[in-house]
Design a protein around this motif. Structure first.
Motif, PDB file in Angstrom:
ATOM      1  N   MET A  56       0.510  -1.043   0.164  1.00 18.99           N
ATOM      2  CA  MET A  56      -0.343  -0.048   0.343  1.00 18.99           C
ATOM      3  C   MET A  56       1.031   1.342   0.315  1.00 18.99           C
ATOM      4  O   MET A  56       1.266   2.125  -1.074  1.00 18.99           O
ATOM      5  CB  MET A  56      -1.278  -0.125   0.960  1.00 18.99           C
ATOM      6  CG  MET A  56      -2.168  -1.051   1.086  1.00 18.99           C
ATOM      7  SD  MET A  56      -3.411  -1.027   2.491  1.00 18.99           S
ATOM      8  CE  MET A  56      -4.487  -1.946   1.932  1.00 18.99           C
ATOM      9  N   VAL A  57       1.803   1.309   1.207  1.00 23.00           N
ATOM     10  CA  VAL A  57       2.535   2.643   0.739  1.00 23.00           C
ATOM     11  C   VAL A  57       3.628   2.584  -0.366  1.00 23.00           C
ATOM     12  O   VAL A  57       3.714   3.238  -1.213  1.00 23.00           O
ATOM     13  CB  VAL A  57       3.418   1.976   1.638  1.00 23.00           C
ATOM     14  CG1 VAL A  57       4.791   2.977   1.917  1.00 23.00           C
ATOM     15  CG2 VAL A  57       3.470   2.086   3.396  1.00 23.00           C
ATOM     16  N   ASP A  58       3.736   1.439  -1.601  1.00 20.69           N
ATOM     17  CA  ASP A  58       4.153   1.522  -2.509  1.00 20.69           C
ATOM     18  C   ASP A  58       3.385   2.059  -3.855  1.00 20.69           C
ATOM     19  O   ASP A  58       3.826   2.871  -4.429  1.00 20.69           O
ATOM     20  CB  ASP A  58       5.081  -0.212  -3.231  1.00 20.69           C
ATOM     21  CG  ASP A  58       5.924  -0.383  -2.742  1.00 20.69           C
ATOM     22  OD1 ASP A  58       6.815   0.192  -1.449  1.00 20.69           O
ATOM     23  OD2 ASP A  58       6.111  -1.353  -2.618  1.00 20.69           O
ATOM     24  N   ARG A  59       2.283   1.882  -3.743  1.00 21.97           N
ATOM     25  CA  ARG A  59       1.053   2.145  -4.594  1.00 21.97           C
ATOM     26  C   ARG A  59       0.975   3.616  -4.650  1.00 21.97           C
ATOM     27  O   ARG A  59       0.709   4.429  -5.175  1.00 21.97           O
ATOM     28  CB  ARG A  59      -0.614   1.297  -3.788  1.00 21.97           C
ATOM     29  CG  ARG A  59      -0.928   1.629  -5.038  1.00 21.97           C
ATOM     30  CD  ARG A  59      -1.850   0.476  -5.137  1.00 21.97           C
ATOM     31  NE  ARG A  59      -3.190   0.662  -4.632  1.00 21.97           N
ATOM     32  CZ  ARG A  59      -3.866  -0.011  -4.161  1.00 21.97           C
ATOM     33  NH1 ARG A  59      -4.147  -1.044  -4.814  1.00 21.97           N
ATOM     34  NH2 ARG A  59      -4.475  -0.537  -2.296  1.00 21.97           N
ATOM     35  N   LEU A  60       0.959   3.841  -3.114  1.00 17.91           N
ATOM     36  CA  LEU A  60       0.477   5.307  -2.402  1.00 17.91           C
ATOM     37  C   LEU A  60       1.771   6.232  -3.138  1.00 17.91           C
ATOM     38  O   LEU A  60       1.397   7.036  -3.210  1.00 17.91           O
ATOM     39  CB  LEU A  60       0.766   5.465  -0.872  1.00 17.91           C
ATOM     40  CG  LEU A  60       0.592   7.329  -0.589  1.00 17.91           C
ATOM     41  CD1 LEU A  60      -1.167   8.144  -1.063  1.00 17.91           C
ATOM     42  CD2 LEU A  60       0.686   7.078   1.128  1.00 17.91           C
ATOM     43  N   ASP A  61       3.177   6.103  -3.064  1.00 19.35           N
ATOM     44  CA  ASP A  61       4.638   6.429  -3.106  1.00 19.35           C
ATOM     45  C   ASP A  61       4.101   6.920  -4.730  1.00 19.35           C
ATOM     46  O   ASP A  61       5.046   7.639  -5.393  1.00 19.35           O
ATOM     47  CB  ASP A  61       5.544   5.988  -2.601  1.00 19.35           C
ATOM     48  CG  ASP A  61       6.865   6.590  -2.831  1.00 19.35           C
ATOM     49  OD1 ASP A  61       6.237   7.866  -2.638  1.00 19.35           O
ATOM     50  OD2 ASP A  61       7.738   6.438  -2.472  1.00 19.35           O
ATOM     51  N   GLN A  62       3.600   6.067  -5.348  1.00 17.67           N
ATOM     52  CA  GLN A  62       3.391   5.948  -7.018  1.00 17.67           C
ATOM     53  C   GLN A  62       2.617   7.223  -7.434  1.00 17.67           C
ATOM     54  O   GLN A  62       2.693   8.006  -8.530  1.00 17.67           O
ATOM     55  CB  GLN A  62       2.935   4.819  -7.911  1.00 17.67           C
ATOM     56  CG  GLN A  62       3.762   3.269  -7.678  1.00 17.67           C
ATOM     57  CD  GLN A  62       3.067   2.382  -8.245  1.00 17.67           C
ATOM     58  OE1 GLN A  62       1.849   2.265  -9.017  1.00 17.67           O
ATOM     59  NE2 GLN A  62       3.753   1.155  -8.254  1.00 17.67           N
ATOM     60  N   ARG A  63       1.724   7.520  -6.027  1.00 23.72           N
ATOM     61  CA  ARG A  63       1.143   8.530  -6.919  1.00 23.72           C
ATOM     62  C   ARG A  63       1.930   9.730  -6.203  1.00 23.72           C
ATOM     63  O   ARG A  63       1.509  11.379  -7.282  1.00 23.72           O
ATOM     64  CB  ARG A  63      -0.261   8.389  -6.370  1.00 23.72           C
ATOM     65  CG  ARG A  63      -1.245   7.566  -7.107  1.00 23.72           C
ATOM     66  CD  ARG A  63      -2.842   7.491  -6.126  1.00 23.72           C
ATOM     67  NE  ARG A  63      -2.904   6.178  -6.584  1.00 23.72           N
ATOM     68  CZ  ARG A  63      -3.415   5.028  -6.373  1.00 23.72           C
ATOM     69  NH1 ARG A  63      -2.865   4.370  -4.877  1.00 23.72           N
ATOM     70  NH2 ARG A  63      -3.848   4.249  -6.901  1.00 23.72           N
TER      71      ARG A  63
END
Length: 389
Positions: A274-281
């Motif tokens: 989830m942190v990785d996905r958020l960081d993509q944004r």
């Protein structure tokens, strides 16, 4: 009526990477001034720049309330105004921050993405959609608050529809699907929010399950149910997450609201995903600090230190990451590292170090030769530094 009691904010997805067009200097100047204003304790540069006319136009488009009601609602909105900037200033702490991450074009409009971080390390995001008014002044036409998971114009629209209904105007027949269902069940959302505050989490889920199908696919209801389910058993929590993901795939608000629940369950792999996905944004260096915190909780000290080092390398002013590195070096008795980290936090942040000799956690360091050398060099550096007027 429109005082915004929303302190937790998040970002909309950022545009795909690529060569960014040149940004109008007026937007660059305003977004920088806004960051400086909040840090200086002045929220007026945010509150006075909300273009209430454009916000109201978005919020009331396609509705059929009588003109007298519309004008009264609009008058109340303008007189009350937005007080988000005022609240951000009022809740600021010594080590909290309001930081502009980037200014970008999205959907043909300039957007400013800010990070709001508490002194304890809680992180939130605020995305402002900007434009210019007739006087060529930069204004805010909408903003995305995380706690609702939607642009504020949509939140205001529901307020408008509910107020019209309470005033005796029947708008239900002239609205479509979800909005019809919302007006018929508007009090249910308030009831669910109250039950969360009263820790009646099972009742929240029960109320949600009795809603019409369209509302069980509406973000405000899904978010309240998710918050409540996170306090219940694993099955209820996972079902709430799955339903949210199905209705709003890849929505950034899900990542932020779910991290704490997965951390409580020690589901580190999902948290990191989830942190990785958020960081993509949002592409935020703070999320390196968050990754480090996850790995530290997991017991992977080496990986954690790597993330904390990356955080301070990408954002040298990030005091939280500096402090963790200092603390870990003290625990490991790596006092050469302690010296480097102490120098870095004084050089790169606004931190003023206290007398370390009176602090228990520094006792081992204070007895070391590294401390004696650091103390001598620091005294010489402080003596040579120019006086602050």
């Amino acid at each position: 009526m429109l005082t915004l009691l929303l302190l937790v904010l998040a970002a909309q997805p950022t545009a795909a990477p690529g060569k960014a067009p040149a940004m109008d200097p007026a937007y660059v100047a305003y977004t920088t001034e806004l960051e400086q204003g909040i840090h200086a304790g002045d929220g007026s540069l945010l509150d006075t720049r909300v273009d209430m006319d454009r916000l109201l136009e978005r919020s009331t488009r396609g509705t059929s309330a009588p003109k007298a009601f519309h004008d009264s609602f609009a008058s109340g909105a303008r007189s009350t105004g937005m007080q988000l900037g005022k609240q951000l200033v009022a809740t600021r702490e010594d080590d909290s921050s309001f930081r502009l991450l980037r200014l970008r074009m999205e959907g043909g409009a300039p957007h400013a993405l800010y990070r709001i971080m508490s002194s304890e390390g809680g992180v939130n995001y605020l995305d402002l959609e900007l434009a210019k008014n007739a006087e060529a002044q930069v204004v805010i036409v909408d903003f995305y608050p995380y706690i609702t998971g939607e642009p504020f114009s949509e939140t205001m629209r529901r307020m408008y529809l509910q107020a019209a209904t309470e005033a005796g105007y029947n708008l239900v027949d002239k609205l479509m699907g979800k909005e019809q269902d919302f007006l018929k069940n508007a009090t249910k959302l308030q009831d669910m929010q109250r039950m969360v505050q009263e820790k009646q989490f099972a009742e929240v889920v029960k109320t949600f399950e009795a809603l019409p199908k369209s509302l069980r696919q509406t973000k405000p209801f899904l978010l309240v149910r998710l918050t409540a389910a996170g306090q219940l058993d694993e099955a209820a929590y996972q079902k709430a997450i799955e339903d949210f993901e199905k209705a709003y795939p890849n929505d950034p608000s899900l990542d932020l609201i779910s991290i704490d629940g997965h951390m409580m369950r020690k589901d580190y792999a999902t948290v990191m995903k989830m942190v990785d996905r958020l960081d993509q944004r949002v592409n935020d260096p703070y999320l390196q600090y968050l990754r480090g915190s996850v790995m530290l909780d997991k017991g992977d000290r080496k990986a954690a230190i790597g993330y904390f080092k990356t955080a301070v390398a990408r954002e040298p002013t990030l005091a939280l990451a500096h402090w963790v590195l200092i603390g870990l070096s003290l625990q490991d008795k790596q006092f050469k590292d302690t010296v480097r980290y102490l120098d870095a936090i004084e050089r790169d942040t606004s931190v003023e170090l206290a007398d370390l000799e009176g602090l228990e956690e520094y006792a081992g360091f204070v007895k070391s030769p590294e401390y004696k050398g650091w103390k001598k060099k620091r005294a010489a550096r402080m003596q040579a530094a120019p006086a602050v007027p």
